[in-house]
Design a protein around this motif. Structure first.
Motif, PDB file in Angstrom:
ATOM      1  N   SER A  63       4.522  17.241  81.619  1.00  0.00           N
ATOM      2  CA  SER A  63       3.755  18.437  81.977  1.00  0.00           C
ATOM      3  C   SER A  63       3.519  18.549  83.473  1.00  0.00           C
ATOM      4  CB  SER A  63       2.410  18.431  81.244  1.00  0.00           C
ATOM      5  OG  SER A  63       1.575  17.386  81.735  1.00  0.00           O
ATOM      6  N   ARG A  64       3.714  17.457  84.187  1.00  0.00           N
ATOM      7  CA  ARG A  64       3.500  17.460  85.641  1.00  0.00           C
ATOM      8  C   ARG A  64       4.813  17.468  86.411  1.00  0.00           C
ATOM      9  NH1 ARG A  64      -0.692  15.557  83.116  1.00  0.00           N
ATOM     10  NH2 ARG A  64      -2.786  15.759  83.989  1.00  0.00           N
ATOM     11  N   ALA A  65       5.877  17.818  85.732  1.00  0.00           N
ATOM     12  CA  ALA A  65       7.189  17.813  86.377  1.00  0.00           C
ATOM     13  C   ALA A  65       8.002  19.016  85.911  1.00  0.00           C
ATOM     14  CB  ALA A  65       7.931  16.521  86.026  1.00  0.00           C
ATOM     15  N   ILE A  66       9.040  19.320  86.680  1.00  0.00           N
ATOM     16  CA  ILE A  66      10.023  20.294  86.225  1.00  0.00           C
ATOM     17  C   ILE A  66      11.202  19.497  85.690  1.00  0.00           C
ATOM     18  CG2 ILE A  66      11.189  20.487  88.482  1.00  0.00           C
ATOM     19  CD1 ILE A  66      11.550  23.504  87.784  1.00  0.00           C
ATOM     20  N   ILE A  67      11.829  19.985  84.633  1.00  0.00           N
ATOM     21  CA  ILE A  67      12.910  19.240  83.987  1.00  0.00           C
ATOM     22  C   ILE A  67      14.238  19.959  84.223  1.00  0.00           C
ATOM     23  CG2 ILE A  67      13.788  18.292  81.827  1.00  0.00           C
ATOM     24  CD1 ILE A  67      10.919  18.276  80.777  1.00  0.00           C
ATOM     25  N   TYR A  68      15.199  19.217  84.760  1.00  0.00           N
ATOM     26  CA  TYR A  68      16.553  19.734  84.953  1.00  0.00           C
ATOM     27  C   TYR A  68      17.490  19.025  83.980  1.00  0.00           C
ATOM     28  CZ  TYR A  68      14.744  21.472  89.427  1.00  0.00           C
ATOM     29  OH  TYR A  68      14.013  22.109  90.397  1.00  0.00           O
TER      30      TYR A  68
END
Length: 327
Positions: free
Chosen positions: A148-153
C-alpha cells in the motif's frame, strides 16, 4: 527515451516511469515484479540512472556507492530483520557522490514478515531523496501494508512469436538453432517462461541439450506405452538417472504431457505446457484413450506421494515403470 534502450518491450511501463520521473512525481518506494530473466535488475538500474541524472556509467557498472544492492545473505533462504537493520543504519548517512540514495532489494518476496514489518517503518516516513526498489517474483508474498506504500510495476512476459522474433534478430546462436534445430529452439522458447533473460541463459549455458534429451525421453516412453512395447517400458528405468531430483523432474514432465494430451483430445488448442509441436502431441493423443490418460495420471501422482517417504531410488523407478507397464 534512450535510457530504456537496454530494456526490450515494456512500452507502457517505460512511459509511466519516464513521465513520473520527469514530473518529479516518482514515489519513494516501488515494487518491480517479474519472473527470473524478465529484466527487473535492468529496470532498477535504469530508474536509478534517471533519478540520479548523472554518473550513468558507474551506476550501470555497480560501482556507485549511493546505489546499494541488498538481498539474501550467504546460506540464507529468507531475508531477515538484520538486513533491514543494516539499511536503517545507513539510510540517513549523506550520499557520497549523488544527491540521492537508491536501495535495490533483490528477492524482496523472500523477506520474512518480521523483516517486512521492520521495513514498513522506513516506508511510512522515508528519508528525503532516498528511494527503495523492491525486486520480486511474487508480489503476492509481500504484506498488503508494504504494497500500500508503493507503486507496483509488472514486467512484461512475451508471447512465443514475439520472443522468437527478438531472439533470432539479436542472438546468433538463437538464429542458428532456429534454422538448424527447430525442436531445440522451440523447447528453449517453451522453457523460458516468456522472458528474454531465461531464453538467453538457456542458450549461452548450453542447458538446451538436456532440455531436448528430457523431452525425447518422455515422448519415447509415451510411444512405447501406446504401442504396448512391454520390454522397452519395463527396462526404461535404466534411462533415468539415480537421482531423486531427476526422476521427480521426469515424472513432472510426464504429468505436463498427460495434461497436454487430455487438452488435445478435448479439442482445446491452447499453448501446451510440455509438447513443443502439435505433431508430437497429436501422434500420441490419437492412440491413447481418456481412460488410459487418467490411469497414468493417477499412477504418477501416487508415485510423487510415495517418493517423499521412499529412500530407495532404484526401487522407486522399478515400481513406477512396472505400474505403467500394467496400463
Amino acid at each position: 527515451m534512450k535510457e530504456f534502450d537496454s530494456l526490450y518491450g515494456n512500452a507502457k511501463l517505460k512511459n509511466q516511469i519516464s513521465e513520473s520521473i520527469n514530473l518529479n512525481k516518482f514515489v519513494h518506494t516501488c515494487i518491480i515484479e517479474g519472473k527470473k530473466g524478465s529484466g527487473k535488475h535492468t529496470l532498477a538500474k535504469i530508474i536509478s540512472v534517471m533519478l540520479a541524472g548523472e554518473l550513468e556509467d558507474k551506476i550501470i557498472k555497480n560501482i556507485c556507492p549511493d546505489i546499494i544492492t541488498v538481498g539474501l545473505l550467504k546460506d540464507r533462504k529468507t531475508i531477515g530483520v538484520e538486513t533491514i537493520r543494516n539499511i536503517k543504519e545507513s539510510v540517513y548517512i549523506v550520499p557520497n557522490e549523488l544527491n540521492i540514495k537508491v536501495y535495490i532489494i533483490e528477492d524482496a518476496h523472500l523477506m520474512t514478515h518480521a523483516a517486512q514489518n521492520a521495513f514498513l517503518k522506513l516506508l511510512e516516513e522515508p528519508p528525503k531523496n532516498v528511494y527503495f526498489l523492491l525486486l520480486c517474483e511474487y508480489e503476492s508474498l509481500l504484506l498488503s501494508t508494504v504494497k500500500s506504500r508503493a507503486i507496483i510495476y509488472h514486467m512484461q512476459n512475451f508471447p512465443d512469436d514475439e520472443l522468437t522474433e527478438y531472439l533470432i534478430s539479436k542472438n546468433k546462436r538463437a538464429a542458428d538453432l532456429y534454422n538448424n534445430d527447430q525442436l531445440t529452439f522451440d523447447l528453449i522458447i517453451k522453457n523460458s517462461g516468456g522472458t528474454i533473460g531465461n531464453a538467453e541463459e538457456l542458450m549461452s549455458s548450453r542447458k538446451y541439450s538436456k532440455l531436448k534429451e528430457d523431452y525425447e525421453k518422455v515422448v519415447q516412453l509415451l510411444n512405447y506405452i501406446n504401442n504396448k512395447n512391454t520390454v522397452e517400458i519395463l527396462m526404461y528405468h535404466y534411462k533415468i538417472a539415480d537421482k531423486r531430483d531427476e526422476i521427480t523432474e521426469f515424472v513432472d514432465n510426464l504429468l505436463f504431457a498427460m495434461r497436454d494430451i487430455l487438452l488435445y483430445k478435448k479439442n482445446i488448442r491452447r499453448q501446451y505446457m510440455f509438447f513443443a509441436t502439435i505433431e508430437d502431441v497429436s501422434g500420441i493423443a490419437e492412440k491413447i484413450s481418456t481412460e488410459e490418460i487418467n490411469k497414468i495420471y493417477n499412477i504418477l501422482i501416487k508415485f510423487k506421494e510415495e517418493a517423499n517417504i521412499n529412500l530407495n531410488i532404484n526401487n522407486m523407478k522399478i515400481v513406477l515403470f512396472s505400474r505403467l507397464l500394467k496400463e
